[in-house]
Scaffold this motif. Structure first.
Motif, mmCIF file in Angstrom:
data_model
loop_
_atom_site.group_PDB
_atom_site.id
_atom_site.type_symbol
_atom_site.label_atom_id
_atom_site.label_comp_id
_atom_site.label_asym_id
_atom_site.label_seq_id
_atom_site.Cartn_x
_atom_site.Cartn_y
_atom_site.Cartn_z
ATOM 1 N N ARG A 1 0.856 -1.191 0.000
ATOM 2 C CA ARG A 1 0.000 0.000 0.000
ATOM 3 C C ARG A 1 0.893 1.243 0.000
ATOM 4 O O ARG A 1 1.672 1.452 0.934
ATOM 5 C CB ARG A 1 -0.923 0.012 1.208
ATOM 6 C CG ARG A 1 -1.780 -1.245 1.336
ATOM 7 C CD ARG A 1 -2.564 -1.253 2.642
ATOM 8 N NE ARG A 1 -3.265 -2.514 2.843
ATOM 9 C CZ ARG A 1 -2.711 -3.577 3.430
ATOM 10 N NH1 ARG A 1 -1.470 -3.506 3.883
ATOM 11 N NH2 ARG A 1 -3.405 -4.689 3.571
ATOM 12 N N CYS B 1 0.748 5.422 -0.452
ATOM 13 C CA CYS B 1 -0.148 6.577 -0.425
ATOM 14 C C CYS B 1 0.688 7.855 -0.398
ATOM 15 O O CYS B 1 1.456 8.083 0.549
ATOM 16 C CB CYS B 1 -1.062 6.527 0.796
ATOM 17 S SG CYS B 1 -2.094 5.044 0.913
ATOM 18 N N GLN C 1 -3.123 7.727 -4.307
ATOM 19 C CA GLN C 1 -2.643 6.395 -3.977
ATOM 20 C C GLN C 1 -2.068 5.711 -5.216
ATOM 21 O O GLN C 1 -2.507 5.958 -6.337
ATOM 22 C CB GLN C 1 -3.774 5.550 -3.378
ATOM 23 C CG GLN C 1 -4.328 6.113 -2.082
ATOM 24 C CD GLN C 1 -5.384 5.212 -1.477
ATOM 25 O OE1 GLN C 1 -5.612 4.103 -1.933
ATOM 26 N NE2 GLN C 1 -6.037 5.700 -0.418
ATOM 27 N N TYR D 1 -1.526 2.351 -7.313
ATOM 28 C CA TYR D 1 -2.099 1.026 -7.521
ATOM 29 C C TYR D 1 -1.177 0.239 -8.462
ATOM 30 O O TYR D 1 -0.082 -0.140 -8.088
ATOM 31 C CB TYR D 1 -3.518 1.146 -8.056
ATOM 32 C CG TYR D 1 -4.454 1.841 -7.092
ATOM 33 C CD1 TYR D 1 -4.948 1.179 -5.974
ATOM 34 C CD2 TYR D 1 -4.821 3.177 -7.281
ATOM 35 C CE1 TYR D 1 -5.803 1.813 -5.069
ATOM 36 C CE2 TYR D 1 -5.674 3.820 -6.388
ATOM 37 C CZ TYR D 1 -6.163 3.134 -5.292
ATOM 38 O OH TYR D 1 -6.993 3.768 -4.411
#
Length: 383
Positions: free
Chosen positions: A179, A181, A189, A191
């Motif tokens: 993850r 961010c 964010q 991906y």
């Protein structure tokens, strides 16, 4: 007899057509001739007319020994094993964590028990029929990240050529969900291939992943499209080693964070986060850069060489990447951070030159004043 009949019929047909060419008969005979095999056929040495004289195995162990030796013997035809190995080798070598985990009998029994209880539950049946049954999306997300997400991310990475440009003839399944961010908004964010601007990625992001207690990790941020002199090299933007239990801030920062700087006119660049799982604590003294590192020569990097150096002690486990193209903040990065001129790979058209406006234009067209209007769009008057 059949070959003689076909050859004579073909010769008769050619003669009836009035074609007196000997090559017609030669071609027909060649097509009718049986093509010899490329090597000895299986069981070619066995005489089927004398089956009774063959040596009997008389036991299964003796037969299994002979069959196993025959299976290992090289043959000229394509076997099923060879076909599958060739098919697997197209993707390269799997360098990731082991992922083929069979479900135990205990887990299967537990699943069947839960399914049977759900079928007997009248409240669940009523809620499903009335469309009032609610499912926790967080639980669905967790199950998807464990079971299906690694294969989904691998397909995306293959589509964008991440494995090809970073690890050459190797790949891995990202079993650890990474993850990343840059901001709390969903647009900030990272991906797997989404677009971010250099302004949004100006500072180091917040990294989180599920790390076991006592485990060590290495985080890498690199760009395979950014190098200004070598197409095969990369620029390392961030490198942190010996991360304990998933706490990135507590790890050893081997190379400080550098914002993305895709040169103007070069399109979208890929910025890849790779997470490695370490088997033990590693001495990264040779890979450390001075902080702050402002030299692009010192940031020249190759992921495949970094992995080969430490492949006995680390394994790639997580992956995330985004795309980025030039904006105004890149100019500031080149001038103030890297202390160098900004390279431009596109033609910047200069503004149209207009001579100074005169108060009394003599011999000018009626639209002379339009070029001196303040608005961008010309609003032609009625003459």
């Amino acid at each position: 007899m059949a070959l003689r009949t076909v050859s004579s019929a073909a010769l008769k047909t050619v003669t009836d057509l009035g074609v007196n060419n000997a090559r017609a008969f030669v071609t027909t005979a060649f097509l009718c001739r049986k093509t010899p095999p490329l090597g000895p056929m299986p069981n070619e040495d066995i005489d089927v007319k004398k089956m009774a004289s063959l040596v009997k195995y008389r036991s299964y162990n003796r037969y299994f020994t002979v069959a196993d030796a025959a299976k290992k013997k090289p043959v000229w035809w394509k076997t099923y094993r060879g076909y599958m190995e060739k098919r697997i080798s197209k993707d390269g070598v799997d360098i990731g964590l082991p992922h083929l985990q069979r479900i135990s009998i205990k887990e299967k029994k537990e699943r069947r028990r839960v399914m049977a209880e759900n079928k007997r539950n009248a409240d669940l049946e009523k809620a499903s029929r009335l469309r009032t049954f609610k499912i926790s999306l967080d639980e669905v997300q967790k199950i998807w990240e464990i079971n299906s997400a690694p294969f989904y991310i691998k397909r995306l990475a293959d589509h964008y050529g991440v494995f090809r440009d970073l690890f050459s003839m190797a790949y891995f399944l990202p079993l650890v969900w990474l993850r990343v961010c840059y901001s709390q908004n969903p647009s900030g964010q990272v991906y797997h291939g989404n677009h971010l601007t250099p302004t949004e990625a100006a500072s180091a992001p917040e990294i989180s992943f599920d790390g076991e207690e006592g485990s060590l990790w290495t985080l890498l941020l690199t760009c395979p499209d950014e190098h200004l002199q070598d197409n095969e090299a990369e620029y390392v933007h961030w490198l942190v080693g010996n991360i304990p239990d998933g706490a990135v801030r507590a790890g050893e920062e081997l190379c400080d964070y550098l914002p993305p700087f895709p040169a103007r006119g070069t399109g979208f660049h890929r910025y890849v986060f790779v997470l490695f799982k370490q088997d033990r604590r590693i001495d990264f003294q040779e890979d450390a850069r001075q902080s702050p590192c402002r030299s692009l020569a010192d940031r020249t990097f190759k992921t495949v060489e970094f992995y080969r150096k430490h492949q006995d002690n680390m394994t790639p486990a997580g992956l995330a990447f985004f795309q980025c193209q030039w904006d105004d903040s890149v100019t500031d990065t080149f001038h103030n951070t890297l202390n160098m001129g900004e390279p431009v790979f596109e033609f910047i058209r200069p503004p149209v030159y207009h001579p100074p406006q005169v108060k009394y234009p003599q011999g000018k067209p009626l639209r002379y004043l339009d070029r001196y209007r303040n608005g961008k769009e010309h609003t032609y008057g009625i003459y």
